[in-house]
Design an enzyme around this catalytic site. Structure first.
Site, PDB file in Angstrom:
ATOM      1  N   HIS A 107     123.294  -0.795  29.311  1.00 23.68           N
ATOM      2  CA  HIS A 107     123.780   0.036  28.176  1.00 23.68           C
ATOM      3  C   HIS A 107     125.288   0.620  28.683  1.00 23.68           C
ATOM      4  O   HIS A 107     125.676   0.394  29.774  1.00 23.68           O
ATOM      5  CB  HIS A 107     123.039   1.190  27.777  1.00 23.68           C
ATOM      6  N   ASP A 109     127.927   3.662  28.078  1.00 26.12           N
ATOM      7  CA  ASP A 109     127.413   5.110  27.757  1.00 26.12           C
ATOM      8  C   ASP A 109     128.028   5.389  26.310  1.00 26.12           C
ATOM      9  O   ASP A 109     129.305   5.401  26.181  1.00 26.12           O
ATOM     10  CB  ASP A 109     127.980   5.880  28.890  1.00 26.12           C
ATOM     11  N   HIS A 266     125.835  -0.677  32.328  1.00 28.29           N
ATOM     12  CA  HIS A 266     125.276  -0.551  33.661  1.00 28.29           C
ATOM     13  C   HIS A 266     123.713  -0.433  33.591  1.00 28.29           C
ATOM     14  O   HIS A 266     123.156   0.017  32.428  1.00 28.29           O
ATOM     15  CB  HIS A 266     125.775   0.743  34.277  1.00 28.29           C
ATOM     16  N   ARG A 281     126.536  13.819  36.633  1.00 31.16           N
ATOM     17  CA  ARG A 281     127.266  12.773  35.720  1.00 31.16           C
ATOM     18  C   ARG A 281     128.169  13.494  34.819  1.00 31.16           C
ATOM     19  O   ARG A 281     127.664  14.522  34.067  1.00 31.16           O
ATOM     20  CB  ARG A 281     126.234  11.964  35.121  1.00 31.16           C
TER      21      ARG A 281
END
Ligand code: SIN
Length: 290
Positions: A107, A109, A266, A281
């Site tokens: 995907h 983000d 990723h 994150r």
């Protein structure tokens, strides 16, 4: 425009880790206030290599946030709850009892947002003794490897990206689906827009290069029936994640990755059952894809 993966740097060292994308940078302490010249070199390394990694960083949440804010405003995840003291930081946590991991499929983000995240900065707090790597793919190369006929057919088409994609699978919202599977806190997005159509071929606003813009959130193509779009989406996903377009990063505690969501996908590999992985994150706001 082509990438300059062997560019000369004055302040940092840049070592590609794979033929397609990804480089480790050395000679920089990201916990310090960086001057504009160093930041400019980091930007060049990111734009040329699409994802960069720095090892042995000692970052508090405040220092990770300070580094992230040099790149733009912070993007808040509409479905995932940030840390109590740092709502801008998402603690990606997989405990020994968790079956699923967060981000365990290809995907880009927040592709479902009207302005998806430009970049993601992920910092390793605790990693499994083996496993828990993250894989990346170069979406420029995926685009360039298509036939001219396919490129022409895709140009002008928009993928429909859906954030609450679990609804399509078994009638459950993301929150319901994840409830007994992960330890992370899932929240209701409220009135935040979580479905957006974006060009399947995206022009990177900084490099001017074209790349495929497809990912796990892409569930349809505007103007097509599901029967028409699904085989094309399946092909594009298979094509864009071919091994020769990938790199894979082995984390250590203190490693940091910074990837450009505008030209990569990723995949967080879930191969460490019974072990723990904790990451911090931060995603940075991006612009409307064109
Ligand atoms: C993600 O942002 O998708 C998670 C990546 C990872 O944990 O490696």
């Amino acid at each position: 425009m082509t990438a300059l993966r062997n560019r000369e740097y004055r302040h940092i060292e840049v070592h590609p880790i794979a033929g397609s994308l990804g480089a480790e940078i050395e000679g920089v302490d990201l916990s310090q206030e960086l001057d504009d010249e160093v930041l400019g070199e980091i930007r060049s390394a990111l734009l040329d290599n699409l994802v960069i990694f720095a090892r042995d960083q000692k970052l508090t949440p405040d220092r990770q946030l300070a580094f992230a804010k040099r790149w733009g405003e912070i993007h808040f995840h509409p479905f995932m709850q940030g840390m109590d003291d740092y709502p801008e930081i998402l603690e990606i946590k997989k405990l020994p009892t968790d079956k699923k991991n967060f981000g365990g499929s290809w995907h880009s983000d927040q592709q479902f947002a009207p302005k998806p995240a430009m970049g993601t900065i992920l910092y390793a707090k605790q990693v499994p003794s083996a496993g828990g790597d993250t894989m990346f793919v170069n979406q420029y190369l995926a685009y360039e490897a298509l036939s001219d006929t396919m490129k022409n057919m895709l140009s002008g088409l928009k993928g429909v990206n859906i954030g609450d994609n679990f609804k399509g699978h078994d009638g459950k919202s993301r929150k319901e689906f994840y409830a007994d599977k992960i330890s992370m806190k899932v929240k209701d997005p409220g009135d935040v827009q979580t479905t957006s159509a974006h060009p399947l071929i995206r022009t990177h606003p900084e490099t001017g290069r074209k790349g495929l813009y497809i990912g796990g959130h892409t569930h349809g193509i505007e103007g097509m029936t599901a029967e028409e779009s699904q085989p094309l989406i399946d092909f594009l996903m298979r094509h864009s994640t071919r091994p020769e377009f990938t790199c894979r990063f082995r984390w250590q505690t203190g490693s940091l990755a910074f990837w450009d969501n505008r030209c990569t996908q990723h995949y967080a590999v879930n191969d460490y059952p019974g072990d723990t992985r904790i990451m911090h994150r931060i995603t940075i706001c991006g612009d409307t894809p064109y």
